[in-house]
Every structure is written in C-alpha cells, then in structure tokens.
Design a protein around this motif. Structure first.
Motif, short mmCIF file in Angstrom:
data_model
loop_
_atom_site.label_atom_id
_atom_site.label_comp_id
_atom_site.label_asym_id
_atom_site.label_seq_id
_atom_site.Cartn_x
_atom_site.Cartn_y
_atom_site.Cartn_z
N THR A 130 7.09 0.71 4.39
CA THR A 130 5.81 0.66 3.69
C THR A 130 4.94 -0.48 4.22
OG1 THR A 130 6.87 -0.64 1.96
CG2 THR A 130 6.64 1.70 1.55
N LYS A 169 0.86 -1.18 0.00
CA LYS A 169 0.00 0.00 0.00
C LYS A 169 0.89 1.24 0.00
CE LYS A 169 -3.89 0.12 2.16
NZ LYS A 169 -4.81 -0.13 1.03
N GLY A 220 0.16 5.11 -0.03
CA GLY A 220 -0.88 6.14 -0.02
C GLY A 220 -2.20 5.50 -0.42
N GLY A 221 -2.83 6.04 -1.45
CA GLY A 221 -4.08 5.46 -1.93
C GLY A 221 -3.89 4.41 -3.00
N ALA A 222 -2.65 4.09 -3.32
CA ALA A 222 -2.36 3.12 -4.39
C ALA A 222 -2.14 1.73 -3.82
CB ALA A 222 -1.14 3.56 -5.18
N ASP A 223 -2.50 0.73 -4.60
CA ASP A 223 -2.26 -0.67 -4.24
C ASP A 223 -1.37 -1.28 -5.31
OD1 ASP A 223 -4.04 -1.23 -1.84
OD2 ASP A 223 -5.48 -0.34 -3.24
#
Length: 218
Positions: free
Chosen positions: A151, A129, A131-134
């Motif tokens: 992270t 993950k 931030g808002g990204a996967d």
C-alpha cells in the motif's frame, strides 16, 4: 487489510524510551542512500538495537492478535526511528524484499509500533492511501498498526515535538493479502463459534481451514 494491535505494555514502552534516549541515531538514509523522500533518524547502536529488537520481537510472537493476523514466517528485527520537526517520509510502497544477514526477506506485511504519546508531537501521522480513501494513524504508546506492504503510505511532516516509533516487516506464510484476510476471518469465526457448532460441522470447518492453508501457504 489493517489491524490495530495493543502490542506493548507500559513497562515495555518505558524500556524502549530509555533505550532511545541513550542510543545513537543517525540519518535514516544510511539504509537507503538513494532515497529522495526519506527524512528521519534511525537507531545506529548495535547494543541498543539488539535490546530494543528483542523487546519488540518477544512482544510480537507472544501476541495472538499480531500472530493470527499476519501469519509470520519471518520477522525483520524491528528498528527504532525518530522524527523531529521538519522530518517526514514521502509517499511510497515498501520494497518487495529487504536484505537480512540470513538472506532476503519478502515484505508482505508492514508494521509500525507507536512508542511515544501522540500529544507529544504535531503532525507525523502515518497516512495510508487505499484507493480513493485516506487513512491516518497516530496511536497511543504501545499500539501497532499492521498493514499490507504494497500500500502507498507516508509519514506526514512533524511540526512540533518528536515522533518515536519502531518499524518492521513480515514475510507471511500466506503472501496474498486477500487469501490472508480470508484465512484470518475464517479462523476468527472458528474460534468464536466453534464451541457452539455441532461437532461434525466443526470438523468439516477445520478441514476447510487446513486445506486452504495447504493451498495458500508458501
């Protein structure tokens, strides 16, 4: 912040698979008995561990991409881990320090080396993950993913077959991830464009590289 590295050749992958086939694996919580999210197996055979770690460490220190991206000061002996159906490792950051026989190692950079073919198992992606990204990594045999240890990441449940990887942690000469990334990019530009630059300008660029390394190295 992330880099895929072709770390192992076919013969090295084959040797590691043979070691894993004959080696003894135990519950991965042997190294983290209080974990409620760790559900895997890890190699627990002194001779096999020594042989597999040497193959992996030798490959790492001889690989320019790995060395130039992570700036290693110390590398923990890589450990083979196995996931069978139902196994996973829940979302977590890596511990800031891990104990080694020669003292604690600060974990600045983490590394997963994929050993078996992704077609051999379902699930089991390394999910990071950001931030808002996967981001998900499930790579070919011999490929390593190198990423910052702070992270949040997990190994998603394996639903078929077996996931075999090696993991390790690196204490970097440049512990700050932003500084490390800037230094890597600057070094890449110097390597790619240095021969086309005016000698005086290249000397000035080198001066900046060296001074930043003095400032950021610990």
């Amino acid at each position: 912040m992330f880099k895929l590295v072709q770390l192992l050749d076919e013969s090295q992958v084959h040797m590691l698979r043979e070691i894993a086939t004959s080696g003894k694996f135990v519950d991965g919580r042997i190294s983290n008995p209080h974990s409620k999210i760790k559900n895997n197996l890890q190699l627990h055979d002194a001779s096999a561990y020594e042989r597999s770690s040497k193959i992996l460490l030798d490959a790492m220190v001889q690989n320019p991409d790995f060395m130039e991206f992570s700036f290693p000061a110390r590398i923990a002996p890589p450990l083979l881990t196995r996931y069978t159906p139902g196994m996973h490792y829940g979302l977590h950051p890596d511990a800031a320090y891990i104990p080694l026989p020669d003292g604690q190692l600060r974990t600045d950079v983490s590394c997963t080396v994929f050993i078996n073919d992704p077609a051999d198992y379902d699930g089991g992606a390394l999910h990071v993950k950001l931030g808002g990204a996967d981001l998900r990594f499930k790579e070919a045999p011999g490929v390593a993913i190198v990423y910052p240890s702070h992270t949040l990441h997990e190994v998603e449940p394996v639903t078929r077959g077996e996931r075999l990887v090696a993991i390790t942690f690196i204490q970097s000469l440049i512990p700050d991830v932003q500084h490390r990334n800037l230094m890597y990019e600057l070094n890449e530009v110097a390597a790619l464009e240095g021969n086309t630059m005016a000698p005086d300008n290249f000397t000035r660029l080198q001066a900046v590289q060296y001074q930043l390394l003095r400032m950021w190295r610990r």
